[in-house]
Scaffold this active site. Structure first.
Site, short mmCIF file in Angstrom:
data_model
loop_
_atom_site.label_atom_id
_atom_site.label_comp_id
_atom_site.label_asym_id
_atom_site.label_seq_id
_atom_site.Cartn_x
_atom_site.Cartn_y
_atom_site.Cartn_z
N LYS A 17 0.99 -1.11 0.02
CA LYS A 17 0.00 0.06 0.19
C LYS A 17 0.73 1.36 -0.03
O LYS A 17 0.54 2.08 -0.68
CB LYS A 17 -0.82 -0.03 1.34
N ASN A 18 1.99 1.40 0.85
CA ASN A 18 2.75 2.47 1.10
C ASN A 18 3.60 2.64 -0.31
O ASN A 18 4.28 3.72 -0.18
CB ASN A 18 3.56 2.37 2.32
N ARG A 49 -4.73 10.55 3.97
CA ARG A 49 -3.64 11.40 4.32
C ARG A 49 -2.81 11.57 3.27
O ARG A 49 -2.10 12.37 3.02
CB ARG A 49 -3.07 10.80 5.64
N PRO A 105 2.45 16.80 10.93
CA PRO A 105 2.44 18.00 10.30
C PRO A 105 3.27 17.68 8.83
O PRO A 105 3.69 16.45 8.58
CB PRO A 105 3.44 18.86 11.02
N ASP A 113 5.28 20.19 7.43
CA ASP A 113 6.19 21.26 7.48
C ASP A 113 7.56 20.85 6.70
O ASP A 113 8.00 21.65 5.81
CB ASP A 113 6.88 21.72 8.73
N LEU A 114 8.03 19.64 6.60
CA LEU A 114 9.13 19.37 5.91
C LEU A 114 8.90 19.24 4.50
O LEU A 114 9.86 19.59 3.76
CB LEU A 114 9.58 17.79 6.33
C1 UD1 Z 1 4.65 7.00 5.99
C2 UD1 Z 1 3.72 5.66 5.81
C3 UD1 Z 1 3.39 5.19 7.26
C4 UD1 Z 1 4.26 4.82 8.17
C5 UD1 Z 1 5.36 6.12 8.21
C6 UD1 Z 1 6.69 5.80 8.90
C7 UD1 Z 1 2.82 5.77 3.62
C8 UD1 Z 1 1.40 6.17 2.77
N1 UD1 Z 1 2.55 5.92 4.96
O1 UD1 Z 1 3.82 7.95 6.62
O2 UD1 Z 1 2.61 3.90 7.04
O3 UD1 Z 1 4.04 4.65 9.40
O4 UD1 Z 1 5.68 6.37 6.79
O5 UD1 Z 1 7.48 4.93 8.54
O6 UD1 Z 1 3.81 5.59 3.21
N2 UD1 Z 1 6.83 14.56 10.15
C9 UD1 Z 1 6.80 15.92 10.45
N3 UD1 Z 1 6.95 16.85 9.38
C10 UD1 Z 1 6.77 16.30 8.04
C11 UD1 Z 1 6.66 15.10 7.86
C12 UD1 Z 1 6.63 14.22 8.81
O7 UD1 Z 1 7.11 16.22 11.56
O8 UD1 Z 1 6.65 17.26 7.56
C13 UD1 Z 1 6.68 13.69 11.49
C14 UD1 Z 1 5.39 12.75 11.24
O9 UD1 Z 1 4.50 13.45 12.31
C15 UD1 Z 1 6.04 11.58 12.10
C16 UD1 Z 1 7.39 11.12 11.61
O10 UD1 Z 1 7.73 12.58 10.98
O11 UD1 Z 1 5.86 11.77 13.48
C17 UD1 Z 1 7.45 10.32 10.36
O12 UD1 Z 1 6.39 10.79 9.38
P1 UD1 Z 1 6.95 10.20 7.97
O13 UD1 Z 1 8.00 9.25 7.81
O14 UD1 Z 1 6.67 11.50 7.07
O15 UD1 Z 1 5.55 9.28 7.82
P2 UD1 Z 1 4.40 9.27 6.53
O16 UD1 Z 1 5.09 9.56 5.04
O17 UD1 Z 1 3.37 10.29 6.76
#
Ligand code: UD1
Length: 416
Positions: A22-23, A92, A122, A124-125
């Site tokens: 899925k991811n 999401r 968030p 933000d990144l």
């Molecule tokens: C993806 C996966 C999810 C998995 C996660 C971590 C998909 C569709 N989903 O989610 O199943 O649990 O990776 O392996 O692929 N964060 C920030 N700012 C940002 C982006 C992220 O603070 O701009 C934080 C998030 O809140 C979280 C952490 O970074 O605490 C990891 O997030 P991220 O790796 O971005 O996960 P997703 O891509 O949302």
């Protein structure tokens, strides 16, 4: 609303085949928006999240033709507007169309994704990266808007190796002018799968799978045919099902290398894992032992496997510690496991689990996708009939879970 009724303590046997990831499928479907012409993506899992992504692509002007696990997509002239909050709150991963739309249309407007059960999440990144690539970002009234004349390659250092930000920036940079270097990039197998697909379309990405990804922008990408990698979390969940029922099963259609962080922990917990070229055999005939985990970005233990793993530890011999470092609220399944007889104490982002002799059935409720997987796994081990409600969360990420488990000998029924 549908529910699962699981009559536990049945030994599992036989083989189960894992679906496409899925991811991986979600960002790859978003990346089809980058392409001129048709893309055909195979091994797309038939899931609620994928249906929602398909609807999103249709709303952005794409033509989508679906034949079982193959999706053919063509988007001649994408629409830049994803301002429906309903769409973004249902999925999401809608944020993953930002990079492709910005690159292709020079503009994207999207409803700001809120948090979800597991955390604030968030973006933000993602936005800092777009800004570095030359986009102007404005936010207000629940929307994010990014605009640019041209995206221009640059160096981006991610404060955290976010999977989604790495994917979004890799997609945007593929059509930027010049070279982009993403440092402290995520290294998950899904990142490599997306880069492989973009490269097939004519992109120039090197280093995906390492923490430094170099993307040389090209002026055009052309639709291609690609097969999505197998779902490592689905595979891990079936391994957890075998573990708690003290069974031996074969899990087919896996990339054993992608499962290393999971299989290493299963072995530490007393479970035998034999690796073939594209299958693993999980044998849990020995006593289960407590083994601590700390969730980390790949190649650390995946946060998506944390919940199913706690179900194994709930019936293991001894006391284990589970530390969740990725999401701030990913222990919602634990109070439900406690209602089934697990002995769990939570202190902030740490859970201490003292293995119980057995779990017993109860009525439990699913809060999010992986919490649902944990409850299914626990119910397979529990004495009596467990009723699991709000299983639509499970349908977001597990393809035919009840028929796959039933084929292994589990007693699981979906009721209305
Ligand atoms: C993806 C996966 C999810 C998995 C996660 C971590 C998909 C569709 N989903 O989610 O199943 O649990 O990776 O392996 O692929 N964060 C920030 N700012 C940002 C982006 C992220 O603070 O701009 C934080 C998030 O809140 C979280 C952490 O970074 O605490 C990891 O997030 P991220 O790796 O971005 O996960 P997703 O891509 O949302």
């Amino acid at each position: 609303m549908p529910k699962f009724i699981i009559s536990g303590q049945k030994r599992l046997s036989g083989r189960v085949s894992v679906s496409g990831s899925k991811n991986s499928a979600l960002p790859i479907l978003a990346a089809t928006l980058l392409a001129q012409g048709h893309s055909t993506i195979y091994e797309v899992p038939q899931l609620l999240d994928i249906q929602n992504m398909k609807q999103l692509l249709l709303s952005l002007g794409a033509e989508v033709d679906e034949k079982e696990t193959a999706l053919q997509i063509c988007c001649k002239k994408p629409i830049f507007d994803v301002s429906s909050y309903e769409t973004v709150s249902k999925l999401r991963a809608s944020v993953l169309v930002m990079g492709p739309l910005l690159a292709r249309c020079g503009r994207v407007k999207i409803s700001m994704p809120g948090g979800c059960q597991i955390g604030a999440r968030p973006v933000d990144l993602h936005l800092k990266g777009f800004l570095a690539l030359g986009a102007k970002i404005s936010q207000g009234h629940g929307f994010i808007e990014a605009k640019c004349k041209n995206l221009v390659g640059t160096k981006i250092y991610l404060d955290f190796p976010s999977v989604g930000a790495t994917e979004n920036l890799m997609m945007a940079a593929s059509l930027a002018q010049g070279q982009t270097i993403i440092e402290n990039a995520a290294v998950e197998p899904e990142i490599v799968d997306l880069a492989n697909y973009i490269n097939l379309m004519g992109g120039k990405i090197v280093g995906a799978g390492t923490d430094t990804i170099r993307i040389s922008g090209v002026s055009e990408l052309n639709g291609q045919t690609h097969s999505v990698i197998p779902d490592r979390i689905e595979a891990g969940t079936y391994a957890a099902a075998a573990a708690v029922t003290r069974s031996k099963i074969q899990i087919d259609n896996v990339v054993p290398g992608h499962l290393k962080p999971i299989t290493a922990k299963l072995r530490e917990a007393g479970i035998e894992v034999e690796e073939g070229d594209s299958h693993i055999i999980v044998n849990a005939s020995e006593k289960l032992k407590a083994a601590d985990i700390k969730t980390l970005p790949y190649p650390g233990f995946p946060t998506d496997m944390q919940a199913p793993y706690t179900s194994i530890m709930s019936v293991a011999d001894g006391t284990s510690m589970v530390i969740e470092t990725i999401f701030e609220n990913r222990f919602l399944h634990l109070p439900e496991l406690s209602r089934m007889g697990a002995h769990i104490k939570i202190e902030g982002r740490t859970a201490v689990i003292e293995g119980a002799k057995k779990l017993s059935s109860a009525k439990v409720k699913v809060s999010d996708l992986r919490a649902g997987a944990a409850l299914v796994v626990a119910a397979l081990a529990a004495e009596g009939d467990t009723e699991i409600s709000e299983i639509e969360h499970i349908d977001r990420g597990y393809c035919n879970i009840e028929s796959k488990l039933a084929s292994l000998g589990a007693n699981i029924e979906r009721t209305d």
